[in-house]
Design an enzyme around this catalytic site. Structure first.
Site, PDB file in Angstrom:
ATOM      1  N   ASP A 157       0.847  -1.202   0.000  1.00  0.00           N
ATOM      2  CA  ASP A 157       0.000   0.000   0.000  1.00  0.00           C
ATOM      3  C   ASP A 157       0.878   1.245   0.000  1.00  0.00           C
ATOM      4  O   ASP A 157       0.545   2.255  -0.634  1.00  0.00           O
ATOM      5  CB  ASP A 157      -0.896   0.008   1.253  1.00  0.00           C
ATOM      6  CG  ASP A 157      -1.933  -1.114   1.190  1.00  0.00           C
ATOM      7  OD1 ASP A 157      -2.728  -1.245   2.130  1.00  0.00           O
ATOM      8  OD2 ASP A 157      -1.928  -1.867   0.185  1.00  0.00           O
ATOM      9  N   LYS A 171     -28.234 -20.573 -16.513  1.00  0.00           N
ATOM     10  CA  LYS A 171     -28.513 -19.971 -17.822  1.00  0.00           C
ATOM     11  C   LYS A 171     -28.156 -20.961 -18.922  1.00  0.00           C
ATOM     12  O   LYS A 171     -27.139 -21.658 -18.838  1.00  0.00           O
ATOM     13  CB  LYS A 171     -27.641 -18.718 -18.027  1.00  0.00           C
ATOM     14  CG  LYS A 171     -27.820 -17.708 -16.910  1.00  0.00           C
ATOM     15  CD  LYS A 171     -26.826 -16.550 -16.996  1.00  0.00           C
ATOM     16  CE  LYS A 171     -27.027 -15.628 -15.813  1.00  0.00           C
ATOM     17  NZ  LYS A 171     -26.153 -14.452 -15.826  1.00  0.00           N
ATOM     18  N   LYS A 178     -25.465 -16.527  -7.201  1.00  0.00           N
ATOM     19  CA  LYS A 178     -26.380 -15.382  -7.278  1.00  0.00           C
ATOM     20  C   LYS A 178     -25.986 -14.392  -6.179  1.00  0.00           C
ATOM     21  O   LYS A 178     -26.335 -14.550  -5.018  1.00  0.00           O
ATOM     22  CB  LYS A 178     -27.825 -15.819  -7.114  1.00  0.00           C
ATOM     23  CG  LYS A 178     -28.830 -14.687  -7.367  1.00  0.00           C
ATOM     24  CD  LYS A 178     -30.263 -15.208  -7.459  1.00  0.00           C
ATOM     25  CE  LYS A 178     -31.252 -14.099  -7.807  1.00  0.00           C
ATOM     26  NZ  LYS A 178     -31.335 -13.036  -6.780  1.00  0.00           N
ATOM     27  N   GLU A 212       3.833   1.720  -1.400  1.00  0.00           N
ATOM     28  CA  GLU A 212       4.312   2.004  -2.760  1.00  0.00           C
ATOM     29  C   GLU A 212       3.178   2.635  -3.575  1.00  0.00           C
ATOM     30  O   GLU A 212       3.385   3.581  -4.335  1.00  0.00           O
ATOM     31  CB  GLU A 212       4.784   0.713  -3.447  1.00  0.00           C
ATOM     32  CG  GLU A 212       6.097   0.167  -2.927  1.00  0.00           C
ATOM     33  CD  GLU A 212       7.233   1.179  -3.091  1.00  0.00           C
ATOM     34  OE1 GLU A 212       7.985   1.373  -2.111  1.00  0.00           O
ATOM     35  OE2 GLU A 212       7.314   1.810  -4.165  1.00  0.00           O
ATOM     36  N   TYR A 213       1.954   2.055  -3.407  1.00  0.00           N
ATOM     37  CA  TYR A 213       0.810   2.572  -4.168  1.00  0.00           C
ATOM     38  C   TYR A 213       0.551   4.036  -3.764  1.00  0.00           C
ATOM     39  O   TYR A 213       0.480   4.927  -4.618  1.00  0.00           O
ATOM     40  CB  TYR A 213      -0.430   1.711  -3.902  1.00  0.00           C
ATOM     41  CG  TYR A 213      -1.645   2.129  -4.690  1.00  0.00           C
ATOM     42  CD1 TYR A 213      -2.554   3.051  -4.181  1.00  0.00           C
ATOM     43  CD2 TYR A 213      -1.869   1.622  -5.963  1.00  0.00           C
ATOM     44  CE1 TYR A 213      -3.657   3.450  -4.915  1.00  0.00           C
ATOM     45  CE2 TYR A 213      -2.976   2.020  -6.707  1.00  0.00           C
ATOM     46  CZ  TYR A 213      -3.860   2.937  -6.172  1.00  0.00           C
ATOM     47  OH  TYR A 213      -4.962   3.328  -6.902  1.00  0.00           O
ATOM     48  N   LYS A 220     -33.296 -20.342  -5.503  1.00  0.00           N
ATOM     49  CA  LYS A 220     -33.139 -19.589  -4.248  1.00  0.00           C
ATOM     50  C   LYS A 220     -32.844 -20.575  -3.123  1.00  0.00           C
ATOM     51  O   LYS A 220     -33.561 -21.576  -2.965  1.00  0.00           O
ATOM     52  CB  LYS A 220     -34.432 -18.842  -3.920  1.00  0.00           C
ATOM     53  CG  LYS A 220     -34.946 -17.958  -5.048  1.00  0.00           C
ATOM     54  CD  LYS A 220     -34.151 -16.668  -5.174  1.00  0.00           C
ATOM     55  CE  LYS A 220     -34.621 -15.682  -4.141  1.00  0.00           C
ATOM     56  NZ  LYS A 220     -34.047 -14.343  -4.311  1.00  0.00           N
ATOM     57  N   GLU A 259     -23.519  -7.284 -10.649  1.00  0.00           N
ATOM     58  CA  GLU A 259     -24.129  -7.091  -9.332  1.00  0.00           C
ATOM     59  C   GLU A 259     -23.125  -6.392  -8.431  1.00  0.00           C
ATOM     60  O   GLU A 259     -22.012  -6.890  -8.221  1.00  0.00           O
ATOM     61  CB  GLU A 259     -24.510  -8.464  -8.751  1.00  0.00           C
ATOM     62  CG  GLU A 259     -25.548  -8.409  -7.674  1.00  0.00           C
ATOM     63  CD  GLU A 259     -26.989  -8.438  -8.216  1.00  0.00           C
ATOM     64  OE1 GLU A 259     -27.160  -8.517  -9.455  1.00  0.00           O
ATOM     65  OE2 GLU A 259     -27.920  -8.393  -7.408  1.00  0.00           O
TER      66      GLU A 259
HETATM   67  C1  LIG Z   1     -29.311 -11.568 -17.485  1.00  0.00           C
HETATM   68  C2  LIG Z   1     -30.225 -12.350 -16.573  1.00  0.00           C
HETATM   69  C3  LIG Z   1     -31.659 -11.829 -16.700  1.00  0.00           C
HETATM   70  C4  LIG Z   1     -30.201 -13.833 -16.950  1.00  0.00           C
HETATM   71  C5  LIG Z   1     -29.733 -12.196 -15.163  1.00  0.00           C
HETATM   72  N1  LIG Z   1     -30.465 -11.446 -14.328  1.00  0.00           N
HETATM   73  C6  LIG Z   1     -30.047 -11.268 -13.054  1.00  0.00           C
HETATM   74  N2  LIG Z   1     -30.845 -10.485 -12.257  1.00  0.00           N
HETATM   75  C7  LIG Z   1     -32.225 -10.311 -12.742  1.00  0.00           C
HETATM   76  C8  LIG Z   1     -33.141 -10.071 -11.626  1.00  0.00           C
HETATM   77  N3  LIG Z   1     -32.695  -8.987 -10.806  1.00  0.00           N
HETATM   78  C9  LIG Z   1     -33.628  -8.251 -10.147  1.00  0.00           C
HETATM   79  N4  LIG Z   1     -33.193  -7.289  -9.273  1.00  0.00           N
HETATM   80  C10 LIG Z   1     -34.106  -6.558  -8.620  1.00  0.00           C
HETATM   81  C11 LIG Z   1     -35.475  -6.785  -8.812  1.00  0.00           C
HETATM   82  C12 LIG Z   1     -35.861  -7.770  -9.700  1.00  0.00           C
HETATM   83  N5  LIG Z   1     -34.939  -8.503 -10.355  1.00  0.00           N
HETATM   84  C13 LIG Z   1     -31.303  -8.943 -10.418  1.00  0.00           C
HETATM   85  C14 LIG Z   1     -30.362  -9.368 -11.479  1.00  0.00           C
HETATM   86  C15 LIG Z   1     -28.830 -11.869 -12.587  1.00  0.00           C
HETATM   87  C16 LIG Z   1     -28.315 -11.739 -11.281  1.00  0.00           C
HETATM   88  C17 LIG Z   1     -27.123 -12.390 -10.959  1.00  0.00           C
HETATM   89  C18 LIG Z   1     -26.577 -12.248  -9.592  1.00  0.00           C
HETATM   90  N6  LIG Z   1     -27.314 -11.622  -8.674  1.00  0.00           N
HETATM   91  O1  LIG Z   1     -25.452 -12.696  -9.317  1.00  0.00           O
HETATM   92  C19 LIG Z   1     -26.444 -13.160 -11.960  1.00  0.00           C
HETATM   93  N7  LIG Z   1     -25.268 -13.802 -11.680  1.00  0.00           N
HETATM   94  N8  LIG Z   1     -26.959 -13.265 -13.216  1.00  0.00           N
HETATM   95  C20 LIG Z   1     -28.118 -12.650 -13.531  1.00  0.00           C
HETATM   96  N9  LIG Z   1     -28.571 -12.794 -14.804  1.00  0.00           N
END
Ligand SMILES: CC(C)(C)c1nc(N2CCN(c3ncccn3)CC2)c2cc(C(N)=O)c(N)nc2n1
Length: 324
Positions: A31, A283, A112, A33-34, A307, A167
């Site tokens: 840190d 996905k 997620k 050096e930075y 979830k 995110e």
């Molecule tokens: C591009 C897609 C739609 C497939 C998609 N949608 C996401 N989300 C949608 C709903 N979201 C959301 N947020 C607030 C209210 C309603 N929906 C929050 C992001 C993803 C969220 C994450 C994560 N959290 O790490 C992730 N690795 N991939 C995502 N990929």
């Protein structure tokens, strides 16, 4: 070497050190050096203010607080995700996908991250705008606060014009420290890291956002005219190549069995992470198969969010219970 050359040299060094520390988590200098080089850059820029550019490492934390955030229209909407709560839901999802495509489909699984969805726009490699997801079509321009996230590059060498999505989140250590500080000041602590991250990015004063040690994982792209990749996994690799922080735990899964194994693995291992996750996003990997499946009003047919079950509420034994 003249001052302009020295400024350029310092910027290059500081960008490299910043990338190693905040994106790779493998710092190559102390840190000290930075900080020494940053102080030299700041004093040279004070001497020659006409040489200051928006992408200089010294410009991460903006000046005065904003009065309000502007609205941003997402040209490509930021979608929602359907949910799965158990193995049967995952198998139903897989069946719908296989029926829709009519041949073997492979998936990508991602942790997620429990934060807030963000969009970052780059023009000719320069970070020009960052926005919240908002309601999916209208978000808020929080560029000044996102610039303070050290793992977000202010400029990328490739000079791409691209919108990337991910995110933003607050790591556990930062969350604990922030709540301890709040409690010491007699302030209301944040209920969870997601609220803390959202509250921090909604601060009108970038200095406050800068003090919250936020981070981000990028996982997708929005507008990208030059984009010609064939799969989501190739996109994740490309984001990493551009210098973005991507979550290292993503994995290609050839079957729903492998998806279920990945979900099982992280249901048990998630408490070893230094950030909060609330599930797994699954996905379809090939982009032409995503296109074929399309969307419902709720979100893409080619993705689903598993979830985790809510952690059994750890009941605090009250005096009464204890006294029985
Ligand atoms: C591009 C897609 C739609 C497939 C998609 N949608 C996401 N989300 C949608 C709903 N979201 C959301 N947020 C607030 C209210 C309603 N929906 C929050 C992001 C993803 C969220 C994450 C994560 N959290 O790490 C992730 N690795 N991939 C995502 N990929």
């Amino acid at each position: 070497m003249n001052s302009q050359e020295r400024i350029q040299e310092l910027r290059k060094e500081l960008e490299k050190y910043n990338y190693e520390y905040h994106v790779l988590d493998t710092p190559s200098v102390s840190d000290y050096e930075y900080d020494k080089r940053m102080q030299e850059l700041v004093s040279l820029e004070e001497e020659y203010p006409e040489l200051i550019t928006a992408d200089s490492p010294s410009q991460r934390v903006g000046g005065k607080p904003l009065d309000a955030f502007e609205k941003v229209q997402h040209v490509i909407p930021m979608l929602s995700l359907g949910n799965a709560f158990n193995e049967e839901d995952l198998r139903d999802f897989d069946k719908r996908v296989q029926d829709g495509i009519g041949e073997q489909v492979s998936y990508v699984c991602e942790l997620k991250i429990d934060g807030l969805a963000i969009s970052l726009r780059y023009e000719d490699g320069l970070f020009v705008q960052g926005a919240t997801r908002g309601d999916g079509t209208t978000g808020e321009d929080i560029t000044v606060n996102l610039r303070t996230i050290r793992s977000i590059p202010l400029r990328m060498p490739e000079g791409e014009t691209i919108e990337v999505r991910g995110e933003a989140f607050m790591p556990h250590r930062s969350f604990i420290a922030l709540n301890e500080a709040k409690e010491e000041n007699g302030e209301e602590p944040f209920a969870n890291p997601r609220n803390a991250a959202a509250g921090s990015l909604r601060q009108l004063d970038p200095k406050i956002a800068a003090s919250r040690n936020l981070d981000i994982f990028l996982y997708g792209v929005g507008q990208w005219d030059a984009g010609e990749l064939e799969s989501h996994s190739e996109r994740l690799e490309y984001l990493k190549k551009l210098g973005f922080k991507t979550n290292p735990e993503w994995r290609k899964c050839a079957t729903i069995e492998e998806v279920i194994a990945y979900v099982q693995e992280w249901t048990e291992a998630r408490n070893q992470l230094n950030y909060e996750i609330d599930g797994i996003v699954i996905k379809v990997d090939h982009l032409d198969q995503q296109e074929e499946l399309g969307f419902t009003a709720k979100g893409p047919r080619w993705a689903i969010a598993y979830k985790f079950p809510a952690e059994e509420a750890i009941t605090k034994l009250t005096d009464i219970e204890l006294s029985v």
